[in-house]
Motif scaffolding. Structure first.
Motif, PDB file in Angstrom:
ATOM      1  N   ASN A  91      -1.172  10.476 -25.458  1.00  0.00           N
ATOM      2  CA  ASN A  91      -2.172   9.533 -25.750  1.00  0.00           C
ATOM      3  C   ASN A  91      -2.531   8.560 -24.298  1.00  0.00           C
ATOM      4  OD1 ASN A  91      -2.605  10.049 -28.655  1.00  0.00           O
ATOM      5  ND2 ASN A  91      -0.514   9.511 -28.869  1.00  0.00           N
ATOM      6  N   ALA A  92      -3.492   8.907 -23.660  1.00  0.00           N
ATOM      7  CA  ALA A  92      -3.654   8.062 -22.599  1.00  0.00           C
ATOM      8  C   ALA A  92      -4.729   7.236 -22.525  1.00  0.00           C
ATOM      9  CB  ALA A  92      -3.510   9.125 -21.054  1.00  0.00           C
ATOM     10  N   ALA A  93      -5.509   7.550 -23.417  1.00  0.00           N
ATOM     11  CA  ALA A  93      -6.696   6.675 -23.541  1.00  0.00           C
ATOM     12  C   ALA A  93      -6.669   5.121 -23.767  1.00  0.00           C
ATOM     13  CB  ALA A  93      -7.811   7.219 -24.478  1.00  0.00           C
ATOM     14  N   GLY A  94      -7.406   4.340 -23.017  1.00  0.00           N
ATOM     15  CA  GLY A  94      -7.193   3.026 -23.474  1.00  0.00           C
ATOM     16  C   GLY A  94      -8.225   1.994 -22.854  1.00  0.00           C
ATOM     17  N   VAL A  95      -8.610   0.814 -23.496  1.00  0.00           N
ATOM     18  CA  VAL A  95      -9.493  -0.086 -23.067  1.00  0.00           C
ATOM     19  C   VAL A  95      -8.872  -1.361 -22.865  1.00  0.00           C
ATOM     20  CG1 VAL A  95     -11.677   1.039 -24.112  1.00  0.00           C
ATOM     21  CG2 VAL A  95     -10.183  -0.417 -25.325  1.00  0.00           C
ATOM     22  N   LEU A  96      -9.557  -2.137 -22.051  1.00  0.00           N
ATOM     23  CA  LEU A  96      -8.880  -3.687 -21.863  1.00  0.00           C
ATOM     24  C   LEU A  96     -10.079  -4.575 -21.928  1.00  0.00           C
ATOM     25  CD1 LEU A  96      -6.750  -5.521 -20.756  1.00  0.00           C
ATOM     26  CD2 LEU A  96      -7.565  -4.896 -18.350  1.00  0.00           C
ATOM     27  N   HIS A  97     -10.261  -5.578 -22.576  1.00  0.00           N
ATOM     28  CA  HIS A  97     -10.852  -6.634 -22.724  1.00  0.00           C
ATOM     29  C   HIS A  97     -10.075  -7.911 -22.544  1.00  0.00           C
ATOM     30  CE1 HIS A  97     -14.657  -4.600 -24.062  1.00  0.00           C
ATOM     31  NE2 HIS A  97     -13.699  -3.820 -25.072  1.00  0.00           N
ATOM     32  N   THR A  98     -10.400  -8.756 -21.437  1.00  0.00           N
ATOM     33  CA  THR A  98      -9.640  -9.958 -21.096  1.00  0.00           C
ATOM     34  C   THR A  98     -10.422 -11.101 -21.572  1.00  0.00           C
ATOM     35  OG1 THR A  98     -10.390  -9.863 -18.830  1.00  0.00           O
ATOM     36  CG2 THR A  98      -8.540  -8.716 -19.254  1.00  0.00           C
ATOM     37  N   GLY A  99      -9.804 -12.196 -21.427  1.00  0.00           N
ATOM     38  CA  GLY A  99     -10.117 -13.332 -21.926  1.00  0.00           C
ATOM     39  C   GLY A  99      -9.283 -14.143 -22.828  1.00  0.00           C
ATOM     40  N   ALA A 100      -9.507 -15.587 -22.878  1.00  0.00           N
ATOM     41  CA  ALA A 100      -8.714 -16.551 -23.509  1.00  0.00           C
ATOM     42  C   ALA A 100      -9.007 -16.144 -25.067  1.00  0.00           C
ATOM     43  CB  ALA A 100      -9.097 -17.974 -23.258  1.00  0.00           C
ATOM     44  N   VAL A 101      -8.135 -16.441 -25.868  1.00  0.00           N
ATOM     45  CA  VAL A 101      -8.040 -16.273 -27.139  1.00  0.00           C
ATOM     46  C   VAL A 101      -9.331 -16.889 -27.751  1.00  0.00           C
ATOM     47  CG1 VAL A 101      -7.051 -16.460 -29.346  1.00  0.00           C
ATOM     48  CG2 VAL A 101      -5.841 -15.856 -27.615  1.00  0.00           C
TER      49      VAL A 101
END
Length: 261
Positions: A91-101
């Motif tokens: 399982n190598a799929a991934g996404v990233l969303h950054t930002g303050a809560v």
């Protein structure tokens, strides 16, 4: 190092079109696995499959979105019927969303969990059902060192990776008596398109290695950025016979960035 127990097995790799997933797919193919590569990026995935086949390796492209349960079920069934019995899942799929809560949108939070957590669950459940009948198999989930150490502006990513990490350990416990091993590889900062998207300029790598005191983030003691191949080496070890007595383990590959925490 030459690993055994991989050649001739069908290995499913999600997120295989780029980054860590691509590196894992290439290394498994080099060790003789029949790789079934899952990703949404059709052009990049087909190009990788063509490249592997030109090198005399066996590879199949499976265009699918792992965040959709039915797509996962259909893809796993298709692989079992047309490629062969699945012996390895990564399982190598991934996404990233950054930002303050306070700035994260509902959509960003949900999408992060759809891929990083729900996708791991859907793929693992569908694959392990078949592995259990055959009484053999190996699963590795690519987690993150952020699953165990708080990161500013990465709450959704860290939480989703923490969830998939403990899920994989639970999976390992439930299926240990069926001789199915399930482990996690937790990378730190790795030179991938996802990582580069966070850089402000060409000095991005240097900044990551140095750390950031104002965000309470330690640098990398080994003084280098990981390459996708570094992570792939750890994954391939864990699915090989050389790790036959290793399960429920979280192998951190971060150059010491989390001080072993």
């Amino acid at each position: 190092m030459s690993y055994t127990g991989i050649a001739g097995k069908v290995a499913v790799v999600t997120g295989a079109a780029q980054g860590i997933g691509e590196a894992v797919a290439r290394l498994l193919a080099q060790h003789g696995a029949i790789v079934a590569l899952v990703d949404r990026q059709e052009d990049a995935l087909n190009q990788l499959v063509t490249n592997l086949r030109n090198q005399g390796q066996q590879a199949t492209a499976c265009i699918a979105d792992i965040s959709h349960r039915q797509a996962v079920e259909d893809t796993v069934q298709q692989i079992e019927e047309t490629v062969g019995p699945i012996g390895i899942l990564v399982n190598a799929a991934g996404v990233l969303h950054t930002g303050a809560v306070s700035e994260l949108t509902d959509e960003e939070w949900t999408k992060t969990f759809d891929v990083n957590t729900h996708g791991v669950f859907y793929m693992s459940r569908a694959v392990v059902r078949n592995m259990a009948e055959r009484q053999t198999g190996a699963v590795v989930t690519v987690g993150s060192n952020a699953a165990g150490v708080p990161r500013m502006h990465m709450s959704a990513y860290a939480a989703s990776k923490a969830a998939s990490t403990i899920f994989t350990k639970c999976l390992a416990l439930e299926y240990a008596d069926r001789h199915i091993r399930c482990n996690i590889v937790s990378p730190g900062s790795t030179d991938t398109p996802m990582q580069r998207a966070m850089w402000q300029d060409e000095q991005g790598a240097e900044a990551v290695i140095a750390g950031s005191p104002h965000t309470f983030r330690l640098g990398i003691p080994l003084n280098r950025m990981a390459l996708p191949e570094d992570i792939a080496d750890a994954v391939v070890y864990l699915v090989s016979d050389q790790a036959r007595h290793v399960t429920m383990h979280d192998l951190c590959v971060d150059g010491g960035a989390t001080l072993g925490a």
